[in-house]
Motif scaffolding. Structure first.
Motif, PDB file in Angstrom:
ATOM      1  N   ARG A 160       0.831  -1.214   0.000  1.00 62.53           N
ATOM      2  CA  ARG A 160       0.000   0.000   0.000  1.00 62.53           C
ATOM      3  C   ARG A 160       0.864   1.262   0.000  1.00 62.53           C
ATOM      4  NH1 ARG A 160      -5.090   1.337   3.881  1.00 62.53           N
ATOM      5  NH2 ARG A 160      -4.597   3.541   4.052  1.00 62.53           N
ATOM      6  N   LEU A 161       1.937   1.221   0.769  1.00 63.79           N
ATOM      7  CA  LEU A 161       2.833   2.377   0.835  1.00 63.79           C
ATOM      8  C   LEU A 161       3.479   2.646  -0.523  1.00 63.79           C
ATOM      9  CD1 LEU A 161       4.415   4.520   2.478  1.00 63.79           C
ATOM     10  CD2 LEU A 161       6.077   2.734   3.040  1.00 63.79           C
ATOM     11  N   ALA A 162       4.003   1.588  -1.132  1.00 67.15           N
ATOM     12  CA  ALA A 162       4.695   1.730  -2.425  1.00 67.15           C
ATOM     13  C   ALA A 162       3.768   2.394  -3.444  1.00 67.15           C
ATOM     14  CB  ALA A 162       5.149   0.370  -2.925  1.00 67.15           C
ATOM     15  N   ALA A 201       6.951  10.315   2.767  1.00 62.42           N
ATOM     16  CA  ALA A 201       6.476   8.928   2.886  1.00 62.42           C
ATOM     17  C   ALA A 201       6.352   8.499   4.342  1.00 62.42           C
ATOM     18  CB  ALA A 201       7.416   7.983   2.131  1.00 62.42           C
ATOM     19  N   LEU A 202       7.095   9.155   5.224  1.00 61.45           N
ATOM     20  CA  LEU A 202       6.998   8.798   6.642  1.00 61.45           C
ATOM     21  C   LEU A 202       5.571   9.037   7.160  1.00 61.45           C
ATOM     22  CD1 LEU A 202      10.356  10.178   8.082  1.00 61.45           C
ATOM     23  CD2 LEU A 202       9.671   7.774   7.931  1.00 61.45           C
ATOM     24  N   ASP A 203       5.026  10.202   6.809  1.00 61.74           N
ATOM     25  CA  ASP A 203       3.655  10.503   7.248  1.00 61.74           C
ATOM     26  C   ASP A 203       2.658   9.525   6.631  1.00 61.74           C
ATOM     27  OD1 ASP A 203       4.508  12.539   8.776  1.00 61.74           O
ATOM     28  OD2 ASP A 203       4.026  14.137   7.346  1.00 61.74           O
ATOM     29  N   VAL A 204       2.878   9.237   5.357  1.00 64.83           N
ATOM     30  CA  VAL A 204       1.985   8.302   4.663  1.00 64.83           C
ATOM     31  C   VAL A 204       2.045   6.934   5.354  1.00 64.83           C
ATOM     32  CG1 VAL A 204       1.435   7.213   2.456  1.00 64.83           C
ATOM     33  CG2 VAL A 204       2.364   9.541   2.496  1.00 64.83           C
ATOM     34  N   ILE A 262      -0.925   4.718   7.122  1.00 62.16           N
ATOM     35  CA  ILE A 262      -1.177   3.337   6.705  1.00 62.16           C
ATOM     36  C   ILE A 262      -1.124   2.410   7.914  1.00 62.16           C
ATOM     37  CG2 ILE A 262      -0.155   1.398   5.407  1.00 62.16           C
ATOM     38  CD1 ILE A 262       0.553   3.474   3.216  1.00 62.16           C
ATOM     39  N   ASP A 263      -0.137   2.656   8.762  1.00 65.96           N
ATOM     40  CA  ASP A 263       0.020   1.835   9.961  1.00 65.96           C
ATOM     41  C   ASP A 263      -1.189   2.010  10.905  1.00 65.96           C
ATOM     42  OD1 ASP A 263       1.873   0.212  11.757  1.00 65.96           O
ATOM     43  OD2 ASP A 263       1.405   1.951  13.023  1.00 65.96           O
ATOM     44  N   THR A 264      -1.674   3.241  11.010  1.00 66.19           N
ATOM     45  CA  THR A 264      -2.850   3.493  11.854  1.00 66.19           C
ATOM     46  C   THR A 264      -4.067   2.739  11.316  1.00 66.19           C
ATOM     47  OG1 THR A 264      -1.950   5.676  12.263  1.00 66.19           O
ATOM     48  CG2 THR A 264      -4.255   5.334  12.873  1.00 66.19           C
ATOM     49  N   ASP A 265      -4.238   2.830   9.996  1.00 68.63           N
ATOM     50  CA  ASP A 265      -5.333   2.092   9.357  1.00 68.63           C
ATOM     51  C   ASP A 265      -5.213   0.597   9.597  1.00 68.63           C
ATOM     52  OD1 ASP A 265      -6.599   4.212   8.303  1.00 68.63           O
ATOM     53  OD2 ASP A 265      -6.349   3.625   6.185  1.00 68.63           O
ATOM     54  N   TYR A 266      -4.000   0.130   9.494  1.00 62.01           N
ATOM     55  CA  TYR A 266      -3.760  -1.314   9.663  1.00 62.01           C
ATOM     56  C   TYR A 266      -4.135  -1.733  11.079  1.00 62.01           C
ATOM     57  CZ  TYR A 266      -1.635  -5.824   8.607  1.00 62.01           C
ATOM     58  OH  TYR A 266      -1.432  -7.167   8.362  1.00 62.01           O
ATOM     59  N   LYS A 267      -3.745  -0.891  12.015  1.00 61.42           N
ATOM     60  CA  LYS A 267      -4.044  -1.202  13.413  1.00 61.42           C
ATOM     61  C   LYS A 267      -5.564  -1.234  13.633  1.00 61.42           C
ATOM     62  CE  LYS A 267      -2.640  -0.618  18.058  1.00 61.42           C
ATOM     63  NZ  LYS A 267      -2.077   0.151  19.102  1.00 61.42           N
ATOM     64  N   PHE A 318      -6.693  -4.523  11.789  1.00 57.18           N
ATOM     65  CA  PHE A 318      -6.157  -5.829  12.207  1.00 57.18           C
ATOM     66  C   PHE A 318      -5.670  -5.868  13.661  1.00 57.18           C
ATOM     67  CE2 PHE A 318      -5.484  -5.324   7.635  1.00 57.18           C
ATOM     68  CZ  PHE A 318      -6.193  -6.412   7.154  1.00 57.18           C
ATOM     69  N   GLY A 319      -5.647  -4.702  14.296  1.00 57.13           N
ATOM     70  CA  GLY A 319      -5.269  -4.678  15.711  1.00 57.13           C
ATOM     71  C   GLY A 319      -3.784  -4.757  16.010  1.00 57.13           C
ATOM     72  N   ARG A 320      -2.964  -4.725  14.964  1.00 57.42           N
ATOM     73  CA  ARG A 320      -1.518  -4.809  15.210  1.00 57.42           C
ATOM     74  C   ARG A 320      -0.804  -3.610  14.591  1.00 57.42           C
ATOM     75  NH1 ARG A 320      -2.848 -10.027  13.584  1.00 57.42           N
ATOM     76  NH2 ARG A 320      -2.337  -9.425  11.459  1.00 57.42           N
ATOM     77  N   GLY A 321       0.297  -3.198  15.224  1.00 52.49           N
ATOM     78  CA  GLY A 321       1.079  -2.071  14.708  1.00 52.49           C
ATOM     79  C   GLY A 321       1.083  -0.951  15.714  1.00 52.49           C
ATOM     80  N   GLY A 322       1.100   0.285  15.225  1.00 46.22           N
ATOM     81  CA  GLY A 322       1.086   1.417  16.136  1.00 46.22           C
ATOM     82  C   GLY A 322       2.469   1.964  16.440  1.00 46.22           C
ATOM     83  N   HIS A 323       3.492   1.351  15.877  1.00 49.07           N
ATOM     84  CA  HIS A 323       4.859   1.874  16.077  1.00 49.07           C
ATOM     85  C   HIS A 323       5.601   1.809  14.744  1.00 49.07           C
ATOM     86  CE1 HIS A 323       5.517  -2.441  16.244  1.00 49.07           C
ATOM     87  NE2 HIS A 323       4.617  -2.474  17.215  1.00 49.07           N
ATOM     88  N   PRO A 324       5.172   2.639  13.783  1.00 55.30           N
ATOM     89  CA  PRO A 324       5.717   2.518  12.428  1.00 55.30           C
ATOM     90  C   PRO A 324       7.199   2.877  12.312  1.00 55.30           C
ATOM     91  CG  PRO A 324       4.324   4.476  12.629  1.00 55.30           C
ATOM     92  CD  PRO A 324       4.159   3.691  13.880  1.00 55.30           C
TER      93      PRO A 324
END
Ligand SMILES: Cc1ncc(C[n+]2csc(CCOP(=O)(O)OP(=O)(O)O)c2C)c(N)n1
Ligand code: SF4
Lengths: 397, 294
Positions: free
Chosen positions: A150-152, A238-241, A245-250, A253-259
């Motif tokens: 998704r990021l790419a 891209a860092l902000d993007v 994406i990581d927030t959406d993923y969390k 799917f409930g995982r992430g939050g520390h990109p």
């Protein structure tokens, strides 16, 4: 539902769930089982993709470059000398702004030959312009692959998902593959603004002049330096993007939050050990036993190395007493690359910690918890005495 | 292909804009224009660094009307594979995927990727235009530079080694169609490209393209010199279809005829200046022996 399998299978499953359309691959240890798994997915029709068993890594990236330019989601994977053999192509892929995703199962580089893990291969490619994400365990491998696609696509920059060879690629661990339907929601089908199309022909990657220049319609188009400047700006953005994406993923799917960085027991820490990859989980044990002795220490894993998360790093390290950087790679002739990057990030800090560099584990040299405990204890006891040249752990000269 | 194309029934549609950055008298310009006519609109081109990159124009201007992807020197065969892979993934079945590379990009740095694509049976057309040296970087020897030729990296004695026979190497992969052609016989080239668009699997066409500055002759002699290469029997026009070799066009007509002596060809170009008599006699002998087998 959790399954127990290898890191390479976690990666392959992520690629399958992301519905890669063109996969090119050339075997190299320890990446090989990943490409084998993908060939199995394609032959068994679990994944509707073109699997192209090419004759070299240079060609693997060549296939991905062309397939991506032609408007399809492209994937490859490699390690060590295979990655180095792609070097010219890595530059080409990013210069052409192609959203390719590649897994790198980190391995030391020949000569002399080694098949075991260190991170010199991907660290040596830090300046090509690819985004580099590092996973610490199998769950992060599969999650990172999906996020990487998704990021790419969002920033039109290729992404490398790196994980430690053998330590992760070949060990079995439980992980949870997300549901296909949810991934389909999270990762829309592949689409780019410009692609090879006889209905709308264009000349991709032509000779470009140093200066700006009007096209046939009088519109001013960038020169080479503007194109490169835009890449740099987009990389930084891209860092902000990625954070979004990581927030959406969390959320999904409930995982992430520390990109950017993943901290462990850092809240009140005077001392922070920093590293990339699975070592940051290995270090957690050491930190736990030091905490028992009331040493205020934590560990921070750097999750994204290019673009370099300067802000997140300063935020995490500013005001600490001492930072200890462990690295399985070097910028030869200087210091650990991560160490130099962190030092430079901390330069503008008012409350700048002292900082120290350890090199370890090259070519798979075993990293012993006892040794880590020893050097960390010493570092915490006399932080002011740390010298700037890296010290090597476990050398037997 | 039953009927041969003539100037009367050749399509008038052009895919190369008038005016491009090739030198005047460039053999490549001729075949590029003809080749794109034969390929038609539904085509994607893959181009590595070469004079063709320059011919295409400088960003943001392009000299051809077909989609082109410029790729790295060594990756042409792989890139064509990638485009075809994408077309398959997108279920676009009617697109010609065409790699178009120079002799250096084909015979030297790109041969690995080309060989891989042939071995895998990729459905691509690969056209190598052979100007017998690296022209884009200023006339250095390539694998297909003939023996004795002066280049900037063989400046005094000329190239010591023989020309690499790329069509034979590619034919040895057992692909369905290998052909040679010449810029001096553009309609023959046109028909061969056209035929290639109708066949499955990998197709390889090796086209001889005289180069005035690289070969050192006046730009008005391109066709004359290209024809001489064929008429002396030095460069043969042929097709290998499903393993069956046959001379075609102007070369076929030479069977049983007296060929012009190779010295006629050598005399027309500055690059052959340092050929000695022995070498010339040796080349003539090789050519005679080759033709005795036709
Ligand atoms: C990896 C790499 N090495 C070298 C070059 C420099 N280079 C660009 S074009 C060229 C020569 C091309 O020769 P050929 O394929 O015969 O085509 P021509 O220029 O004769 O049309 C070379 C050596 C390059 N672009 N990339
Ligand atoms: S150098 Fe030769 S091949 Fe290149 S553009 Fe000029 S004439 Fe054509």
């Amino acid at each position: 539902m959790h399954i127990i399998d290898s890191g390479n299978v976690a990666a392959a499953t992520g690629v399958k769930l992301s519905r890669a359309q063109v996969i090119a691959a050339y075997p190299i240890t320890p990446q090989t089982p990943l490409t084998e798994k993908l060939s199995e997915f394609v032959e068994s029709e679990e994944l509707d993709a073109q699997y192209i068993p090419v004759e070299s890594e240079h060609s693997a990236m060549g296939v991905c470059i062309a397939a991506s330019t032609a408007g399809t989601r492209a994937f490859t994977a490699t390690s060590a000398n295979g990655l180095l053999y792609m070097n010219e192509q890595l530059h080409w892929a990013v210069g052409a702004r192609l959203p390719i995703v590649m897994c790198v199962a980190n391995r030391g580089i020949g000569a002399p030959w080694t098949v075991w893990n260190d991170q010199q291969d991907s660290i040596a490619q830090r300046d090509v312009g690819w985004i580099q994400i590092y996973a610490n365990d199998h769950q992060q491998i599969i999650d990172s692959v999906i996020k990487a696609f998704r990021l790419a696509q969002a920033v039109s920059i290729p992404v490398m998902v790196c994980y430690d060879g053998y330590l992760l690629s070949h060990t079995y661990m439980p992980f949870e593959p997300p549901e296909q339907e949810k991934v389909d929601n999270f990762l829309p089908p592949f689409a780019t603004k410009h692609f090879l199309d006889p209905e709308n022909p264009g000349n991709f990657n032509p000779v470009t002049l140093p200066d700006i220049r009007p096209g046939v319609d009088g519109k001013i188009m960038p020169g080479y330096i503007e194109i490169r400047h835009n890449l740099q700006m987009d990389l930084l953005a891209a860092l902000d993007v990625y954070e979004e994406i990581d927030t959406d993923y969390k959320k999904e799917f409930g995982r992430g939050g520390h990109p950017f960085v993943e901290e462990y027991k850092c809240d009140d820490a005077d001392f922070v050990a920093v590293c990339i990859g699975s070592l940051s989980y290995h270090l957690r044990d050491v930190i736990d036993s030091m905490r028992e002795k009331n040493v205020k220490i934590g560990v921070m894993g750097v999750q994204i190395y290019r673009p370099f998360p300067n802000e997140a790093i300063t935020r995490a390290l500013s005001g600490r007493k001492h930072v200890i950087v462990f690295e399985k790679a070097l910028s030869y002739g200087n210091q650990g690359a991560l160490y130099a990057d962190i030092k430079s990030a901390l330069y503008s800090c008012e409350k700048r910690p002292t900082i120290q560099n350890f090199i370890l584990g090259l070519g798979g040299r075993e990293i012993k918890t006892g040794q880590l405990l020893e050097v960390l204890t010493e570092a915490c006891n006399s932080p002011g005495t740390a010298e700037d040249t890296p010290r090597w752990i476990g050398l037997k000269l | 292909m039953e009927k041969k194309t003539t100037t009367v029934n050749l399509t008038e549609e052009e895919f190369v804009h008038p005016g491009n950055r090739a030198c005047s008298g460039c053999g490549l310009s001729i075949v590029y224009r003809m080749g794109l006519k034969a390929l038609g609109k539904n085509t994607i081109l893959v181009v590595p660094p070469s004079c063709l990159t320059v011919l295409q124009g400088l960003y943001p201007v392009a000299s051809s009307k077909l989609p082109v992807v410029n790729v790295t020197f060594a990756s042409t065969g792989a890139a064509a594979t990638g485009v075809r892979g994408a077309m398959k993934a997108l279920k676009k079945t009617d697109v010609n995927v065409v790699a178009w590379a120079g002799d250096g990009g084909t015979s030297d740095i790109g041969i690995q990727a080309l060989s891989g694509a042939c071995e895998r049976g990729e459905d691509i057309i690969y056209i190598c235009y052979d100007n017998e040296a690296y022209m884009n970087t200023g006339v250095q020897r390539s694998g297909t530079t003939p023996q004795g030729v002066l280049t900037t990296t063989t400046p005094i004695k000329g190239k010591l080694q023989k020309k690499k026979d790329v069509p034979s190497i590619i034919a040895a992969h057992g692909i369905g169609y290998v052909a040679t052609a010449s810029a001096a016989f553009p309609l023959d080239f046109y028909d061969k490209v056209k035929k290639a668009t109708t066949l499955p699997g990998p197709k390889y066409i090796h086209v001889h393209t005289p180069c005035p500055p690289g070969w050192s002759f006046e730009s008005r002699y391109t066709i004359k010199i290209g024809k001489l290469a064929v008429q002396t029997g030095l460069f043969d026009l042929y097709e290998i279809e499903n393993g069956q070799f046959r001379l075609t066009g102007a070369s076929e007509k030479l069977i049983g005829q007296k060929r012009k002596p190779v010295t006629d060809y050598f005399a027309t170009q500055g690059r052959f200046k340092s050929l000695d008599k022995e070498l010339v006699a040796g080349v003539q002998e090789q050519i005679d022996a080759k033709w005795a087998n036709y």
